[in-house]
Enzyme design. Structure first.
Site, PDB file in Angstrom:
ATOM      1  N   ASN A   1      11.247  14.197  -4.375  1.00 12.08           N
ATOM      2  CA  ASN A   1      12.192  13.903  -3.296  1.00 12.08           C
ATOM      3  C   ASN A   1      12.349  15.143  -2.423  1.00 12.08           C
ATOM      4  O   ASN A   1      13.011  16.101  -2.812  1.00 12.08           O
ATOM      5  CB  ASN A   1      13.542  13.485  -3.891  1.00 12.08           C
ATOM      6  CG  ASN A   1      14.585  13.212  -2.823  1.00 12.08           C
ATOM      7  OD1 ASN A   1      14.258  13.032  -1.651  1.00 12.08           O
ATOM      8  ND2 ASN A   1      15.844  13.196  -3.223  1.00 12.08           N
ATOM      9  N   TRP A   2      11.747  15.102  -1.254  1.00  8.17           N
ATOM     10  CA  TRP A   2      11.768  16.265  -0.364  1.00  8.17           C
ATOM     11  C   TRP A   2      13.109  16.446   0.339  1.00  8.17           C
ATOM     12  O   TRP A   2      13.357  17.476   0.956  1.00  8.17           O
ATOM     13  CB  TRP A   2      10.674  16.144   0.688  1.00  8.17           C
ATOM     14  CG  TRP A   2       9.278  16.151   0.152  1.00  8.17           C
ATOM     15  CD1 TRP A   2       8.887  16.265  -1.167  1.00  8.17           C
ATOM     16  CD2 TRP A   2       8.069  16.033   0.908  1.00  8.17           C
ATOM     17  NE1 TRP A   2       7.521  16.224  -1.265  1.00  8.17           N
ATOM     18  CE2 TRP A   2       6.988  16.078  -0.003  1.00  8.17           C
ATOM     19  CE3 TRP A   2       7.798  15.871   2.257  1.00  8.17           C
ATOM     20  CZ2 TRP A   2       5.657  15.983   0.403  1.00  8.17           C
ATOM     21  CZ3 TRP A   2       6.482  15.779   2.671  1.00  8.17           C
ATOM     22  CH2 TRP A   2       5.421  15.843   1.758  1.00  8.17           C
ATOM     23  N   LYS A   3      13.946  15.436   0.290  1.00  5.65           N
ATOM     24  CA  LYS A   3      15.242  15.468   0.979  1.00  5.65           C
ATOM     25  C   LYS A   3      15.018  15.760   2.473  1.00  5.65           C
ATOM     26  O   LYS A   3      14.015  15.317   3.031  1.00  5.65           O
ATOM     27  CB  LYS A   3      16.195  16.454   0.293  1.00  5.65           C
ATOM     28  CG  LYS A   3      16.344  16.145  -1.197  1.00  5.65           C
ATOM     29  CD  LYS A   3      17.417  16.945  -1.873  1.00  5.65           C
ATOM     30  CE  LYS A   3      17.496  16.564  -3.348  1.00  5.65           C
ATOM     31  NZ  LYS A   3      18.598  17.247  -4.049  1.00  5.65           N
TER      32      LYS A   3
ATOM     33  N   HIS B   1      20.979   7.603  -4.185  1.00  3.83           N
ATOM     34  CA  HIS B   1      20.951   9.015  -4.565  1.00  3.83           C
ATOM     35  C   HIS B   1      22.360   9.596  -4.462  1.00  3.83           C
ATOM     36  O   HIS B   1      23.153   9.197  -3.606  1.00  3.83           O
ATOM     37  CB  HIS B   1      19.985   9.787  -3.657  1.00  3.83           C
ATOM     38  CG  HIS B   1      19.712  11.177  -4.129  1.00  3.83           C
ATOM     39  ND1 HIS B   1      20.563  12.229  -3.868  1.00  3.83           N
ATOM     40  CD2 HIS B   1      18.691  11.687  -4.871  1.00  3.83           C
ATOM     41  CE1 HIS B   1      20.071  13.330  -4.417  1.00  3.83           C
ATOM     42  NE2 HIS B   1      18.943  13.030  -5.035  1.00  3.83           N
TER      43      HIS B   1
ATOM     44  N   GLU C   1      20.473  11.051 -12.747  1.00  2.46           N
ATOM     45  CA  GLU C   1      20.616  12.372 -12.136  1.00  2.46           C
ATOM     46  C   GLU C   1      22.044  12.866 -12.316  1.00  2.46           C
ATOM     47  O   GLU C   1      22.923  12.517 -11.530  1.00  2.46           O
ATOM     48  CB  GLU C   1      20.222  12.336 -10.659  1.00  2.46           C
ATOM     49  CG  GLU C   1      20.719  11.112  -9.872  1.00  2.46           C
ATOM     50  CD  GLU C   1      20.738  11.356  -8.378  1.00  2.46           C
ATOM     51  OE1 GLU C   1      20.023  12.245  -7.911  1.00  2.46           O
ATOM     52  OE2 GLU C   1      21.504  10.664  -7.687  1.00  2.46           O
TER      53      GLU C   1
ATOM     54  N   GLY D   1      20.380  20.703  -7.868  1.00  5.93           N
ATOM     55  CA  GLY D   1      20.352  21.842  -6.971  1.00  5.93           C
ATOM     56  C   GLY D   1      21.193  23.015  -7.419  1.00  5.93           C
ATOM     57  O   GLY D   1      21.375  23.972  -6.670  1.00  5.93           O
TER      58      GLY D   1
ATOM     59  N   SER E   1      17.436  19.443 -11.156  1.00  2.00           N
ATOM     60  CA  SER E   1      16.843  20.772 -11.341  1.00  2.00           C
ATOM     61  C   SER E   1      15.662  20.760 -12.306  1.00  2.00           C
ATOM     62  O   SER E   1      15.448  21.712 -13.060  1.00  2.00           O
ATOM     63  CB  SER E   1      17.908  21.779 -11.804  1.00  2.00           C
ATOM     64  OG  SER E   1      18.905  21.946 -10.807  1.00  2.00           O
TER      65      SER E   1
ATOM     66  N   GLY F   1      14.002  20.293  -5.466  1.00  2.00           N
ATOM     67  CA  GLY F   1      13.479  21.530  -4.889  1.00  2.00           C
ATOM     68  C   GLY F   1      12.080  21.893  -5.334  1.00  2.00           C
ATOM     69  O   GLY F   1      11.259  22.370  -4.532  1.00  2.00           O
TER      70      GLY F   1
END
Length: 261
Positions: free
Chosen positions: A10-12, A100, A172, A178, A218, A240
């Site tokens: 997931n590149w966000k 999300h 999640e 993050g 993470s 990330g």
């Protein structure tokens, strides 16, 4: 039941379409084709990158797939800023993330809306990655399992057993996203096992045994091996670390039984 692992990046809200092309090329170069027999790999870029990613994947006949980070519950119409599942399907999208924690936190999305979005994705032949997870105060109170079970049921409300069998679930823990804090492998297994048990109640045992349940929070190349080794964890929704092509390829290889050679 054997479930093929899934590593989803997931590149966000990161990377323009030029950067997207470079990252997909890096992943494809770093991860030999042989690994794709044992792991499904998908990237989930911003909407503005999808067409460029599609052109690259199709043109180079890459084995990885790609997804979207959200979709509208509507097919078309006067819904400014919305993106329809019909549009995503035309772009060759495989997966679409719904619910999300950042959508829930910043855009007020609740379980009912998530369920509607999951249904919209399925309507257009897309695979929804339905996200659930608890905040730190819920975990510290010891209510995390029941909270996630309730959220799962709400986020799948209205779906038939057959439809539930076509979704992916991502657990999640919000407190780990993050932050650098990671749920232990045992923590992940505890909730993912509860999710699978609840899927048997929502649908049936066969569906529960076939649906892939991912961990997100993470996840990186150092911890993904222990996490995906758990009986009820079938991969990772990576944040990330998915922006690092080499690390993302390494994570995919580890999920396939790696290491990356």
């Amino acid at each position: 039941m054997s479930r093929k692992p899934l590593i989803a990046g997931n590149w966000k809200m990161n990377l323009n379409h030029f950067e997207a092309i470079a990252l997909v090329q890096k992943i494809a170069f770093s991860l030999p084709d042989k690994y794709f027999d044992k792991v499904d790999v998908t990237v989930i870029p911003p909407f503005t990158d999808i067409r460029s990613v599609q052109t690259l994947v199709d043109g180079d006949k890459l084995r990885l797939t790609y997804g979207a980070q959200d979709l509208s519950v509507y097919d078309s119409g006067a819904y400014t800023g919305e993106v329809s599942g019909a549009f995503l399907a035309k772009l060759g999208v495989t997966y679409v993330v719904v619910g999300h924690s950042e959508r829930r936190q910043y855009h007020g999305e609740d379980d009912a809306l998530v369920a509607a979005k999951a249904a919209a994705a399925l309507k257009h032949g897309l695979t929804p990655i339905v996200c659930i997870g608890e905040a730190l105060d819920i975990r510290e109170a010891g209510d995390h399992v029941q909270y996630n079970v309730n959220s799962l049921r709400g986020s799948l409300a209205g779906l038939s057993a057959e439809q539930v069998g076509k979704v992916v679930i991502a657990y999640e823990p919000v407190w780990a996203i993050g932050t650098g804090r990671v749920a232990s492998a045992a923590d992940a297994q505890e909730v993912c096992a509860a999710i699978r048990a609840e899927l048997a109640q929502i649908a049936n045992a066969d569906v529960a045994g076939s649906v892939r349940v991912l961990y997100g929070g993470s996840a990186n190349a150092k911890n993904v091996g222990e996490i995906v080794a758990q009986e009820d964890v079938d991969g990772a929704l990576v944040g990330g670390a998915s922006l690092d092509g080499e690390q993302f390829a390494q994570m995919s290889a580890i999920a396939a039984g790696g290491p990356l050679l």
